[in-house]
Design an enzyme around this catalytic site. Structure first.
Site, PDB file in Angstrom:
ATOM      1  N   TYR A  30       0.824  -1.228   0.000  1.00 36.89           N
ATOM      2  CA  TYR A  30       0.000   0.000   0.000  1.00 36.89           C
ATOM      3  C   TYR A  30       0.850   1.266   0.000  1.00 36.89           C
ATOM      4  O   TYR A  30       2.055   1.213   0.106  1.00 36.89           O
ATOM      5  CB  TYR A  30      -1.073  -0.012   1.083  1.00 36.89           C
ATOM      6  CG  TYR A  30      -0.723  -0.207   2.536  1.00 36.89           C
ATOM      7  CD1 TYR A  30       0.522   0.027   3.054  1.00 36.89           C
ATOM      8  CD2 TYR A  30      -1.727  -0.612   3.418  1.00 36.89           C
ATOM      9  CE1 TYR A  30       0.785  -0.143   4.408  1.00 36.89           C
ATOM     10  CE2 TYR A  30      -1.472  -0.780   4.778  1.00 36.89           C
ATOM     11  CZ  TYR A  30      -0.222  -0.537   5.260  1.00 36.89           C
ATOM     12  OH  TYR A  30       0.032  -0.697   6.580  1.00 36.89           O
ATOM     13  N   GLU A  31       0.153   2.383  -0.187  1.00 36.80           N
ATOM     14  CA  GLU A  31       0.815   3.693  -0.382  1.00 36.80           C
ATOM     15  C   GLU A  31       1.657   3.727  -1.646  1.00 36.80           C
ATOM     16  O   GLU A  31       2.673   4.413  -1.706  1.00 36.80           O
ATOM     17  CB  GLU A  31       1.701   4.053   0.821  1.00 36.80           C
ATOM     18  CG  GLU A  31       0.972   4.346   2.088  1.00 36.80           C
ATOM     19  CD  GLU A  31      -0.265   5.179   1.852  1.00 36.80           C
ATOM     20  OE1 GLU A  31      -0.260   6.020   0.938  1.00 36.80           O
ATOM     21  OE2 GLU A  31      -1.254   4.963   2.554  1.00 36.80           O
ATOM     22  N   GLY A  32       1.252   2.976  -2.650  1.00 39.11           N
ATOM     23  CA  GLY A  32       2.041   2.857  -3.873  1.00 39.11           C
ATOM     24  C   GLY A  32       2.993   1.685  -3.679  1.00 39.11           C
ATOM     25  O   GLY A  32       3.834   1.709  -2.778  1.00 39.11           O
ATOM     26  N   GLN A  88       7.247   3.022  -6.183  1.00 33.37           N
ATOM     27  CA  GLN A  88       8.221   3.892  -5.498  1.00 33.37           C
ATOM     28  C   GLN A  88       9.530   3.928  -6.283  1.00 33.37           C
ATOM     29  O   GLN A  88      10.180   4.967  -6.404  1.00 33.37           O
ATOM     30  CB  GLN A  88       8.528   3.372  -4.070  1.00 33.37           C
ATOM     31  CG  GLN A  88       7.320   3.221  -3.171  1.00 33.37           C
ATOM     32  CD  GLN A  88       6.549   4.498  -2.981  1.00 33.37           C
ATOM     33  OE1 GLN A  88       7.122   5.577  -2.901  1.00 33.37           O
ATOM     34  NE2 GLN A  88       5.233   4.402  -2.933  1.00 33.37           N
TER      35      GLN A  88
END
Ligand SMILES: Cc1cc2nc3c(=O)[nH]c(=O)nc-3n(C[C@H](O)[C@H](O)[C@H](O)COP(=O)(O)OP(=O)(O)OC[C@H]3O[C@@H](n4cnc5c(N)ncnc54)[C@H](O)[C@@H]3O)c2cc1C
Length: 595
Positions: free
Chosen positions: A441-443, A448
């Site tokens: 999650y969060e990319g 990233q």
């Protein structure tokens, strides 16, 4: 039963000896009063809350999970609500928030320490206040005066919590595909309709109200990510005087059954004409949401540091107790039926890998947190913008490198326990399961890596990376002349040169073929992560060497960990660089239909 002792000595080492945090903070007008004693007092209290209140609920949360009731309401596992009430009563949500909204106005650095300890203790529970803090950051930066007045004090006090609602069934990484609609209403508010999935802390019983930050499209929006706007949608509508009104048309349709973080409610959220207000400008929602996403990326790094530390502590304790086989060098505990497994070289490799990843992550994450304080508060504009460049460059590395390493570390922690690690009662398998989501999650970590290499390194022709390289170069020049530092400086200089060369090589190839960036990004980010750890371990080794005559065994241990890092972990870069250089050809050769 696992155990957790806040690693105060190493936390203090990083804050006071590596970063000289009190001196750095003294340059920032907002924090001139934050001295060493204040810092130490806060981190001790944070550690106490984490270990005494949040930690005992970690396994309960995993076993019970959350419950959705027939009316769509969600309850959290036993004890979560009471722990949250204690957290709020202790003023923890307000620690680093703006005093204008009831905050204590302390540095981001201290929240980072708080979140390390909370995540070691209980990642699932910590996600409730963690997301609220992200919502606070986003509204503080981009909210209208009315939104700030209505929501910020309640988020700061912890009376209300927040969420981030981006993901939809058909749209995760590619937010340009999102379909949730926002129809303008006559009174200036918006009617929000759509389904969001995987929403962490989407509904729960910890707080009176939940402020959802929702990405949606206005009717006239351009296609793709340029047409996305951001809205606040409270669970209960909020009157102009700040009091709570009737329930809004937003409900939890179901809870996801998932691999880990069972104590956190991962919700499908249905918005059926829910009333919302616009945050920031129309179609610029992603910009505003990036405040929350960047904070969350560092937050996920802290989740991973927390899990790495707690896995290390438990496996180190176990390795000293568990008796199996004799040392290859002859019995070390002849009075016992066998030696403790800590005598075996490979058990030590597993322990030291976890320890080095914990110590490296702590140094890196706290350093970046101090940079954020500098970026936000330094009186000199040039310092602020240079530091902002560093934070931008390093954020994807914190997210991806720490989370990949935490999965390795928790896995090694489990392995130290042998079969017992696979058995739930010891708690080690929960750490592996919990750690896995952090890479997604969060990319995802691939995203990233693309952000680092494509946007932040090649996208500005290497300017930010060069600035960062200069920090390392200065240290190499300063320390390279010292014989006792050579074992650290030589490999650091070597990897710094290799990263520079590799970046140029990929940049050249990418001009001919953009897929070269996609093919190299993941090993590239790991290589940069190692460059950063090599730099930080060299700096930590320097401090340990300066204290080698001290009675404090801490410095001896620090030096041993640094040596292990350079001997056994940094060499991974040789393979990574080869992989990055191997390019895209073999990846793209196979026709899709043959998979
Ligand atoms: C437990 C949990 C909690 C979550 N919490 C939240 C939350 O609070 N709020 C929220 O909005 N979302 C949340 N999410 C959603 C999460 O952020 C997404 O799952 C994540 O961003 C990935 O999106 P996806 O699952 O749709 O995967 P996809 O986007 O479908 O990606 C699938 C795979 O393809 C890869 N991929 C995609 N595009 C590319 C590309 N261009 N190049 C290379 N590889 C690519 C990805 O890296 C991934 O490996 C949560 C998810 C989970 C499981």
């Amino acid at each position: 039963m696992p155990q957790y002792n806040p690693p105060l000595r190493d936390i203090q080492f990083v804050l006071h000896e590596l970063l000289n945090a009190d001196k750095a903070l003294a340059d920032l007008p907002a924090y001139t009063e934050v001295d060493k004693d204040t810092i130490n007092q806060i981190i001790e209290e944070a550690g106490k809350f984490a270990s005494e209140v949040a930690f005992p609920l970690n396994q309960i949360g995993d076993q019970e999970g959350c419950t959705r009731h027939a009316d769509g309401s969600v309850t959290t596992p036993t004890g979560f609500k009471e722990a949250y009430q204690q957290y709020v009563a202790g003023g923890w949500p307000a620690l680093t928030c703006d005093p204008a909204f009831g905050g204590q106005g302390l540095p981001v650095l201290l929240n980072t320490v708080l979140y390390e300890t909370l995540n070691s203790a209980n990642q699932s529970w910590t996600m409730y206040p963690g997301l609220s803090h992200g919502a606070y950051d986003c509204l503080h930066a981009h909210g209208t005066d009315i939104q700030k007045k209505l929501y910020l004090e309640k988020l700061v006090s912890g009376q209300w919590t927040g969420t981030m609602c981006l993901t939809e069934p058909h749209c995760g990484t590619d937010l340009g595909l999102l379909q949730t609609k926002a129809e303008p209403l006559a009174d200036g508010t918006y009617s929000i309709t759509g389904t969001k999935i995987f929403i962490s802390s989407g509904d729960h019983d910890l707080a009176q109200n939940i402020i959802h930050l929702v990405l949606a499209r206005l009717p006239d929006s351009p296609k793709g990510s340029k047409g996305i706007s951001l809205f606040t949608v409270p669970k209960y509508q909020v009157h102009a005087d700040g009091s709570m009104g009737k329930a809004n048309a937003v409900t939890c349709g179901s809870l996801e059954h998932k691999m880990g973080i069972h104590g956190n409610a991962t919700c499908v959220m249905n918005f059926d004409g829910a009333i919302g207000t616009l945050v920031g400008e129309p179609h610029k929602g992603l910009n505003a949401m990036f405040v929350m996403m960047n904070a969350a990326r560092l937050g996920v790094g802290m989740q991973s540091l927390g899990l790495t530390e707690v896995a290390y502590q438990n496996s180190a304790a176990y390795a000293k107790e568990r008796l199996q086989m004799r040392s290859l060098a002859g019995a070390k505990a002849p009075e016992k039926v066998a030696d403790p497994i800590i005598v075996h070289p490979d058990v030590r490799r597993m322990l030291l890998t976890q320890r080095a990843y914990a110590e490296g992550a702590r140094a890196f994450a706290y350093w970046v947190a101090l940079m954020i304080d500098t970026e936000l508060n330094h009186p000199d504009e040039k310092v602020r913008s240079d530091t902002a460049d560093m934070v931008t460059l390093l954020t994807p590395v914190v997210k991806a490198f720490l989370t990949d390493n935490a999965f390795t570390a928790t896995n090694e922690g489990l392995q130290v326990f042998g079969g017992h690690g696979y058995i739930a009662e010891w708690g080690m398998e929960q750490y592996v399961r919990d750690a896995r989501i952090n890479m997604i999650y969060e990319g995802t970590n691939t995203i990233q890596s693309l952000d680092l290499l494509g946007r932040k390194v090649l996208g500005d022709m290497g300017k930010k990376l060069t600035k960062f390289g200069k920090i390392i170069e200065a240290f190499i020049e300063e320390e390279g002349v010292r014989k006792e530092m050579q074992e650290f400086i030589d490999p650091l200089a070597d990897i710094a040169t290799k990263v520079e060369k590799l970046t140029k090589e990929i940049g050249m190839k990418a001009m001919m073929n953009h897929e070269e960036v996609g093919a190299a990004a993941v090993p590239y980010l790991r290589t940069v992560g190692h460059l950063i750890y090599a730099y930080l371990f060299a700096r930590m080794a320097k401090i340990a060497l300066a204290n080698k005559k001290s009675d404090d065994p801490f410095y001896q241990a620090k030096l041993a960990t640094a040596r292990f890092y350079f001997d056994k972990l940094l060499p991974e870069t040789a393979m990574l660089i080869r992989q990055a250089r191997a390019g895209s050809k073999s990846l793209m050769a196979m026709p899709a239909e043959l998979f």
